[in-house]
Design a protein around this motif. Structure first.
Motif, short mmCIF file in Angstrom:
data_model
loop_
_atom_site.label_atom_id
_atom_site.label_comp_id
_atom_site.label_asym_id
_atom_site.label_seq_id
_atom_site.Cartn_x
_atom_site.Cartn_y
_atom_site.Cartn_z
N MET A 253 -11.08 4.26 12.99
CA MET A 253 -11.91 4.85 14.38
C MET A 253 -11.51 4.31 15.35
O MET A 253 -11.63 3.00 15.50
CB MET A 253 -13.33 5.31 13.85
N THR A 254 -11.16 5.09 16.46
CA THR A 254 -10.82 4.52 17.79
C THR A 254 -12.04 5.02 18.72
O THR A 254 -12.08 6.05 18.86
CB THR A 254 -9.58 4.68 18.33
N VAL A 255 -12.68 4.31 19.35
CA VAL A 255 -13.72 4.35 20.48
C VAL A 255 -13.06 4.22 21.88
O VAL A 255 -12.67 3.24 22.09
CB VAL A 255 -14.85 3.82 20.26
N VAL A 256 -13.05 5.13 22.71
CA VAL A 256 -12.48 4.81 24.02
C VAL A 256 -13.63 5.14 24.94
O VAL A 256 -14.63 5.76 25.13
CB VAL A 256 -11.42 6.10 24.27
N SER A 257 -13.55 3.90 26.14
CA SER A 257 -14.59 3.75 27.26
C SER A 257 -13.92 3.86 28.19
O SER A 257 -12.61 3.08 28.20
CB SER A 257 -15.39 2.48 27.01
N LEU A 258 -13.86 4.73 29.20
CA LEU A 258 -13.17 4.91 30.20
C LEU A 258 -13.92 4.49 31.59
O LEU A 258 -14.98 4.77 31.51
CB LEU A 258 -12.80 6.55 30.52
N ILE A 259 -13.19 3.53 32.32
CA ILE A 259 -13.81 3.09 33.78
C ILE A 259 -13.28 3.61 34.73
O ILE A 259 -11.99 3.58 35.03
CB ILE A 259 -13.82 1.70 33.72
N VAL B 52 -13.28 -0.32 13.14
CA VAL B 52 -13.56 0.54 14.43
C VAL B 52 -12.62 -0.30 15.44
O VAL B 52 -12.62 -1.77 15.39
CB VAL B 52 -14.95 0.56 14.93
N GLU B 53 -12.11 0.39 16.22
CA GLU B 53 -11.11 -0.06 17.28
C GLU B 53 -11.80 0.41 18.70
O GLU B 53 -12.09 1.51 18.57
CB GLU B 53 -9.68 0.07 17.32
N HIS B 54 -11.95 -0.56 19.68
CA HIS B 54 -12.51 -0.11 20.89
C HIS B 54 -11.57 -0.32 21.99
O HIS B 54 -11.01 -1.48 22.30
CB HIS B 54 -13.91 -0.70 21.07
N ILE B 55 -11.36 0.79 22.64
CA ILE B 55 -10.36 0.77 23.90
C ILE B 55 -11.17 1.03 25.18
O ILE B 55 -11.88 1.88 25.15
CB ILE B 55 -9.25 1.86 23.72
N VAL B 56 -10.89 -0.13 26.02
CA VAL B 56 -11.54 -0.05 27.26
C VAL B 56 -10.32 0.39 28.45
O VAL B 56 -9.38 -0.49 28.41
CB VAL B 56 -12.06 -1.26 27.78
N GLU B 57 -10.38 1.39 29.15
CA GLU B 57 -9.22 1.70 29.87
C GLU B 57 -9.84 2.10 31.27
O GLU B 57 -10.54 2.84 31.37
CB GLU B 57 -8.46 2.92 29.37
N ARG B 58 -9.23 1.52 32.41
CA ARG B 58 -9.33 1.69 33.72
C ARG B 58 -8.62 3.11 33.90
O ARG B 58 -7.20 2.69 34.10
CB ARG B 58 -9.37 0.63 34.53
N VAL B 59 -9.21 4.08 34.65
CA VAL B 59 -8.32 5.15 34.88
C VAL B 59 -8.73 5.65 36.41
O VAL B 59 -9.83 5.31 36.91
CB VAL B 59 -8.62 6.42 33.95
N ARG B 60 -7.93 6.36 37.08
CA ARG B 60 -8.02 7.32 38.24
C ARG B 60 -8.64 8.56 38.05
O ARG B 60 -9.60 8.86 38.64
CB ARG B 60 -7.06 7.30 39.02
#
Length: 107
Positions: free
Chosen positions: A1-7, A44-52
């Motif tokens: 499972m991959t959980v994505v957090s967008l900043i 569980v994999e957690h991805i934090v990505e900075r986005v516009r």
């Protein structure tokens, strides 16, 4: 499972500009998903990505990682990021890059 957090970082600021509240929320989400994953024996994999733009950023993450199913969840329509989650779910349903589930919890 991959959980994505967008900043989400406004275009007026550098992409690596400090966002302490969003970074803390992403860290909390990573800890909570790791705890739940451990409880149920799920990797569980957690991805934090900075986005516009959170919608475009999320769709690019999906494409890059070959996701089979996306679950987009919101608590209530009055929460701050409801429109973002709703727009992501709508984009997923229109483009159909994977199976999509949109969850909205009650009170």
């Amino acid at each position: 499972m991959t959980v994505v957090s967008l900043i989400n970082v406004p275009r007026t600021e550098p992409i690596d500009a400090p966002r302490p509240d969003a970074e803390a929320a992403a860290d909390d989400a990573a800890k909570e998903t790791a705890r739940i994953g451990k409880q149920y024996g799920a990797k569980v994999e957690h991805i934090v990505e900075r986005v516009r733009d959170p919608i475009i950023g999320f769709m690019k993450i999906l494409e890059a990682n070959g996701i089979d199913m996306a679950v987009v969840g919101v608590m209530r329509e009055t929460t701050g990021d409801y429109h973002v989650a709703s727009s992501i779910a709508e984009a997923l349903l229109h483009q159909l890059p994977c199976e999509t589930v949109f969850l909205r919890t009650g009170k």
